[in-house]
Design a protein around this motif. Structure first.
Motif, PDB file in Angstrom:
ATOM      1  N   ILE A 145     117.708 113.427 -66.933  1.00 59.41           N
ATOM      2  CA  ILE A 145     118.099 112.166 -67.613  1.00 59.41           C
ATOM      3  C   ILE A 145     116.977 111.203 -66.323  1.00 59.41           C
ATOM      4  O   ILE A 145     116.432 111.393 -65.337  1.00 59.41           O
ATOM      5  CB  ILE A 145     119.124 111.380 -67.262  1.00 59.41           C
ATOM      6  N   VAL A 146     115.029 111.545 -67.335  1.00 59.66           N
ATOM      7  CA  VAL A 146     114.495 111.140 -66.336  1.00 59.66           C
ATOM      8  C   VAL A 146     114.196 109.892 -66.264  1.00 59.66           C
ATOM      9  O   VAL A 146     114.582 108.923 -67.109  1.00 59.66           O
ATOM     10  CB  VAL A 146     113.168 112.159 -66.995  1.00 59.66           C
ATOM     11  N   ASN A 147     113.436 109.275 -64.896  1.00 57.25           N
ATOM     12  CA  ASN A 147     113.695 107.668 -64.200  1.00 57.25           C
ATOM     13  C   ASN A 147     112.547 107.397 -65.089  1.00 57.25           C
ATOM     14  O   ASN A 147     112.790 106.729 -65.562  1.00 57.25           O
ATOM     15  CB  ASN A 147     114.301 107.894 -62.519  1.00 57.25           C
ATOM     16  N   ASP A 148     111.472 107.706 -64.823  1.00 64.68           N
ATOM     17  CA  ASP A 148     110.492 107.016 -64.189  1.00 64.68           C
ATOM     18  C   ASP A 148     109.917 106.318 -65.883  1.00 64.68           C
ATOM     19  O   ASP A 148     109.936 105.626 -65.799  1.00 64.68           O
ATOM     20  CB  ASP A 148     109.212 107.471 -63.409  1.00 64.68           C
ATOM     21  N   ALA A 149     110.209 107.566 -66.879  1.00 65.38           N
ATOM     22  CA  ALA A 149     109.097 107.464 -68.797  1.00 65.38           C
ATOM     23  C   ALA A 149     110.459 106.671 -68.708  1.00 65.38           C
ATOM     24  O   ALA A 149     109.907 105.728 -70.216  1.00 65.38           O
ATOM     25  CB  ALA A 149     108.779 108.759 -68.728  1.00 65.38           C
ATOM     26  N   THR A 150     111.853 106.549 -68.640  1.00 65.69           N
ATOM     27  CA  THR A 150     112.237 105.577 -69.340  1.00 65.69           C
ATOM     28  C   THR A 150     112.481 104.611 -68.481  1.00 65.69           C
ATOM     29  O   THR A 150     113.135 103.427 -69.373  1.00 65.69           O
ATOM     30  CB  THR A 150     114.141 105.717 -68.291  1.00 65.69           C
ATOM     31  N   VAL A 151     111.962 103.923 -67.415  1.00 63.77           N
ATOM     32  CA  VAL A 151     111.379 102.906 -66.493  1.00 63.77           C
ATOM     33  C   VAL A 151     110.441 101.721 -68.105  1.00 63.77           C
ATOM     34  O   VAL A 151     110.541 101.094 -67.629  1.00 63.77           O
ATOM     35  CB  VAL A 151     111.577 102.453 -65.040  1.00 63.77           C
ATOM     36  N   GLU A 152     109.491 102.699 -67.774  1.00 56.71           N
ATOM     37  CA  GLU A 152     108.448 102.757 -69.026  1.00 56.71           C
ATOM     38  C   GLU A 152     109.370 102.188 -70.414  1.00 56.71           C
ATOM     39  O   GLU A 152     108.593 100.807 -70.413  1.00 56.71           O
ATOM     40  CB  GLU A 152     107.131 103.228 -68.725  1.00 56.71           C
ATOM     41  N   ALA A 153     110.084 102.731 -70.750  1.00 54.90           N
ATOM     42  CA  ALA A 153     110.794 102.176 -71.745  1.00 54.90           C
ATOM     43  C   ALA A 153     111.741 100.630 -71.813  1.00 54.90           C
ATOM     44  O   ALA A 153     111.384  99.953 -72.769  1.00 54.90           O
ATOM     45  CB  ALA A 153     111.412 103.561 -73.032  1.00 54.90           C
ATOM     46  N   LEU A 154     112.554 100.914 -70.965  1.00 55.34           N
ATOM     47  CA  LEU A 154     112.846  99.944 -70.671  1.00 55.34           C
ATOM     48  C   LEU A 154     111.990  98.305 -70.309  1.00 55.34           C
ATOM     49  O   LEU A 154     112.548  97.200 -70.850  1.00 55.34           O
ATOM     50  CB  LEU A 154     113.677  99.633 -68.977  1.00 55.34           C
ATOM     51  N   VAL A 155     111.463  98.741 -69.483  1.00 52.19           N
ATOM     52  CA  VAL A 155     110.255  97.721 -69.150  1.00 52.19           C
ATOM     53  C   VAL A 155     109.580  96.630 -71.365  1.00 52.19           C
ATOM     54  O   VAL A 155     109.494  95.805 -71.414  1.00 52.19           O
ATOM     55  CB  VAL A 155     109.089  97.965 -68.835  1.00 52.19           C
ATOM     56  N   LYS A 156     109.277  98.091 -71.738  1.00 50.14           N
ATOM     57  CA  LYS A 156     108.577  97.922 -73.399  1.00 50.14           C
ATOM     58  C   LYS A 156     109.713  96.850 -73.959  1.00 50.14           C
ATOM     59  O   LYS A 156     109.869  96.327 -74.912  1.00 50.14           O
ATOM     60  CB  LYS A 156     109.034  98.558 -74.187  1.00 50.14           C
ATOM     61  N   MET A 157     111.408  97.271 -73.574  1.00 51.70           N
ATOM     62  CA  MET A 157     112.188  97.050 -74.748  1.00 51.70           C
ATOM     63  C   MET A 157     113.100  95.314 -73.945  1.00 51.70           C
ATOM     64  O   MET A 157     113.247  94.313 -74.721  1.00 51.70           O
ATOM     65  CB  MET A 157     113.762  98.009 -74.465  1.00 51.70           C
ATOM     66  N   THR A 158     112.852  95.005 -72.926  1.00 50.26           N
ATOM     67  CA  THR A 158     112.676  93.810 -71.575  1.00 50.26           C
ATOM     68  C   THR A 158     111.658  93.320 -72.253  1.00 50.26           C
ATOM     69  O   THR A 158     112.047  91.414 -72.992  1.00 50.26           O
ATOM     70  CB  THR A 158     112.550  93.974 -70.248  1.00 50.26           C
ATOM     71  N   LEU A 159     110.408  93.385 -73.061  1.00 49.66           N
ATOM     72  CA  LEU A 159     109.313  91.934 -72.940  1.00 49.66           C
ATOM     73  C   LEU A 159     110.218  92.359 -74.715  1.00 49.66           C
ATOM     74  O   LEU A 159     109.051  90.836 -75.138  1.00 49.66           O
ATOM     75  CB  LEU A 159     107.870  92.913 -73.061  1.00 49.66           C
TER      76      LEU A 159
END
Length: 334
Positions: A145-159
């Motif tokens: 489960i990769v961290n940094d790429a996931t964070v980028e996706a979570l930011v898009k989800m948040t917005l």
């Protein structure tokens, strides 16, 4: 430190318990409807609901039914509801692209509720598991489960959720660095007033089973979540995680599960003195409901007692599936 008291019989502790009026006067913690966030499950369709077998009394609701649920919550004085989408297996993908679609189930529900029940706060879930073919909260690459790429996706989800009108963002993924990234993105996009209630101390718990049934993740999950959720044996780590999320811009923090981790709630409140919440998770709810339905426990009594314990442990609020029932009980003077 225990406060000194006179010896018996000058001190009779039962004296203050003798009548309801005195018990009320000396009560140290109280439970009110203002303490509740109601988690609700949403599904595609129209004017329908699907009971969840492992969570008696809880159903997946279509968007129009969720709007009615929000109206009920507002009429009871419940301050907020939290949305969790049910996603069928055929709609889950490895790229999780539906997670940040403006027209996904959560974002459609946000807009529908805001149009008809603007006074209630809407909290959302930020994690990839409802949309992930692997059932994990983050992207899976070569079994990791990769961290940094996931964070980028979570930011898009948040917005996407903020654009739809969400009031409270609830990152439940437990990736490192996601709170700072979300807060910066929200600020830059003009969403300064969107609140972050971070799942800061979320444990790799066995109490989540019914929830995974409710969102359709049980069959999808491959492996476990121990590389990103917390070890149940750890306490000091929880304080470090909470402190980190606050430093990155979280407004409120959460401990999850609830009752098995009341010691963590107490430590967070005592040591950091910040807005502290707990999630009375699906397994806790299912145990109490199952025992009550079998006549082994007094359901209404243990419901309120279980919720009061969170206040005693220092919590400012509780996410609980009991919210409407508890609100009605409190209104009736239970």
């Amino acid at each position: 430190m225990v406060t000194a008291s006179a010896p018996f019989p000058a001190a009779r502790f039962r004296r203050m318990r003798a009548h309801d009026s005195r018990r009320r006067l000396m009560r140290e913690n109280t439970l009110t409807v203002d303490d509740f966030i109601w988690p609700v499950f949403i599904r595609d369709g129209e004017n329908d609901e699907t009971p969840i077998a492992s969570m008696p009394g809880v159903s997946r609701l279509t968007v129009d039914r969720v709007v009615r649920a929000a109206e009920e919550a507002a009429s009871l004085g419940i301050p907020a509801i939290c949305l969790f989408p049910y996603t069928a297996a055929e709609d889950r993908t490895e790229d999780c692209a539906m997670a940040w679609s403006p027209d996904n189930l959560t974002n459609r529900a946000i807009r529908a509720i805001k149009a008809e029940v603007p006074e209630i706060a809407i909290m959302t879930d930020v994690a990839l598991d409802p949309y992930n073919a692997n059932g994990h909260d983050g992207f899976v690459v070569d079994g990791e489960i990769v961290n940094d790429a996931t964070v980028e996706a979570l930011v898009k989800m948040t917005l996407a959720q903020a654009e739809a009108g969400a009031d409270i963002i609830g990152p439940s993924d437990m990736m490192d660095g996601r709170i700072g990234a979300m807060r910066m993105a929200l600020e830059q996009a003009g969403h300064q007033n969107v609140t972050i209630l971070s799942y800061s101390a979320k444990y790799a718990s066995g109490f989540y089973g019914p929830f995974r049934d409710a969102v359709g993740a049980s069959a999808a999950l491959k492996g476990d979540k121990k590389t990103y959720q917390m070890d149940p044996g750890n306490s000091d780590e929880a304080l470090r995680l909470v402190a980190r999320d606050l430093a990155e811009g979280a407004d409120m923090v959460m401990v999850k599960p609830g009752m098995p981790y009341l010691d963590i709630c107490r430590r967070v409140k005592d040591e950091l003195q910040v807005p502290t919440y707990a999630y009375q998770v699906s397994g806790e709810y299912a145990m109490l409901q199952g025992a009550a339905q079998n006549g082994w426990l007094d359901g209404p009594k243990v419901m309120l007692e279980s919720l009061l314990c969170f206040k005693r442990a220092g919590c400012d609020g509780i996410l609980t599936y009991f919210a409407p029932e508890a609100a009605r009980a409190l209104k009736a003077g239970a």
